[in-house]
Design an enzyme around this catalytic site. Structure first.
Site, PDB file in Angstrom:
ATOM      1  N   TYR A  36      -1.633  -8.089 -37.362  1.00  0.00           N
ATOM      2  CA  TYR A  36      -1.566  -8.283 -38.815  1.00  0.00           C
ATOM      3  C   TYR A  36      -1.846  -9.737 -39.200  1.00  0.00           C
ATOM      4  O   TYR A  36      -1.218 -10.291 -40.105  1.00  0.00           O
ATOM      5  CB  TYR A  36      -0.192  -7.879 -39.353  1.00  0.00           C
ATOM      6  CG  TYR A  36       0.143  -6.410 -39.202  1.00  0.00           C
ATOM      7  CD1 TYR A  36      -0.806  -5.473 -38.779  1.00  0.00           C
ATOM      8  CD2 TYR A  36       1.422  -5.941 -39.485  1.00  0.00           C
ATOM      9  CE1 TYR A  36      -0.489  -4.138 -38.639  1.00  0.00           C
ATOM     10  CE2 TYR A  36       1.744  -4.594 -39.355  1.00  0.00           C
ATOM     11  CZ  TYR A  36       0.793  -3.704 -38.926  1.00  0.00           C
ATOM     12  OH  TYR A  36       1.120  -2.368 -38.789  1.00  0.00           O
ATOM     13  N   HIS A  82       1.129  -0.487 -29.822  1.00  0.00           N
ATOM     14  CA  HIS A  82       0.132  -0.288 -30.888  1.00  0.00           C
ATOM     15  C   HIS A  82      -1.083   0.384 -30.243  1.00  0.00           C
ATOM     16  O   HIS A  82      -2.016  -0.273 -29.812  1.00  0.00           O
ATOM     17  CB  HIS A  82      -0.244  -1.650 -31.472  1.00  0.00           C
ATOM     18  CG  HIS A  82      -0.487  -1.643 -32.935  1.00  0.00           C
ATOM     19  ND1 HIS A  82      -0.541  -2.788 -33.691  1.00  0.00           N
ATOM     20  CD2 HIS A  82      -0.702  -0.632 -33.811  1.00  0.00           C
ATOM     21  CE1 HIS A  82      -0.762  -2.488 -34.954  1.00  0.00           C
ATOM     22  NE2 HIS A  82      -0.878  -1.181 -35.045  1.00  0.00           N
TER      23      HIS A  82
END
Length: 269
Positions: A67, A130
């Site tokens: 992010y 992830h």
């Protein structure tokens, strides 16, 4: 002032607000799938958003190395770290406008140590793998989960989870991890079996894309009501611990909390 109820995340003993704050938009605005463009907010705006979230009863924040600068900014701007449940991830990296993945033991350990440093903390509440979508391969043929489990044994992580993209991978992850993160909304129910399986095993369940990254409510006349409807659908599924919803708009944050409160008042999951 509205305040959110909390739920215990599976058998972890960790209590999280039923609505968590996603923080992609405080660290990255390229290569994202949101329907509208946005500008990354400055430090003052982020600090105020975090303060508002806590005042509304949110204690749960979701971030990731992929992010952009999200982790670093949270580490600098979060107040009273001990009052937050921080969820971050490992496996995906975002650089030069593209995502890359590394699930090796070496990278996983490096990722955890880097997240600790960026977030200015000596422990991470939740760390999720992830996934790149090859869920079963990541689980069965890489050292990522084993490395995270060792970090948990060492006290660096409180709970280990998996953010995947397939049903088979999600079912396998639920057997091995403390929690799973799945996509679930009225238009995407393919992973409902993962939710049910995790619930049966008393594992935590986090929901991503409850609004299909914002696409589910675009163009609807009553956006706030559409949010409530989606939340009611998600929260009505037994086993769901929390929805992760990302926003940098204070008004939207207030509306999301109000919608969650309305939805939870008519569900008993």
């Amino acid at each position: 002032m509205l305040t959110l109820p909390h739920r215990t995340l599976g058998s972890t003993g960790i209590d999280v607000s039923c609505l968590g704050l996603g923080t992609v938009k405080i660290g990255r605005n390229e290569g994202v799938k949101y329907p509208e463009k946005f500008t990354i907010p400055d430090d003052s705006a982020v600090r105020n958003l975090l303060r508002q979230a806590q005042e509304l009863g949110i204690n749960f924040i979701d971030t990731a190395p992929a992010y952009g600068s999200s982790e670093e900014r949270l580490g600098k701007l979060m107040q009273r770290r001990q009052e937050w449940v921080i969820c971050t991830k490992t496996g995906e990296e975002f650089s030069g406008g593209i995502s890359g993945f590394d699930f090796s033991a070496q990278h996983t350990r490096h990722s955890i140590e880097r997240s600790l440093k960026r977030l200015r903390t000596d422990y991470l509440d939740l760390v999720l793998v992830h996934s790149d979508g090859n869920d079963q391969h990541v689980i069965e043929h890489t050292d990522c989960l084993d490395t995270l489990m060792r970090c948990r044994e060492q006290g660096l992580i409180r709970a280990v989870g998996f953010s995947g993209k397939t049903v088979d991978g999600g079912l396998l992850a639920a057997n091995l991890c403390d929690l799973v993160m799945v996509s679930y909304n009225p238009q995407h129910t393919a992973e409902v079996d993962v939710i049910d399986h995790a619930h049966k095993l008393h594992k935590g369940v986090l929901i991503k894309k409850a609004f299909d990254s914002g696409h589910a409510i675009v163009g609807q006349n009553n956006t706030e009501d559409a949010v409530t409807q989606n939340m009611r659908f998600v929260f009505s599924r037994p086993g769901v611990s929390a929805i992760i919803a990302g926003t940098i708009n204070p008004k939207h944050l207030q509306q999301n909390v109000a919608a969650a409160t309305r939805a939870l008042s008519t569900t008993s999951a």
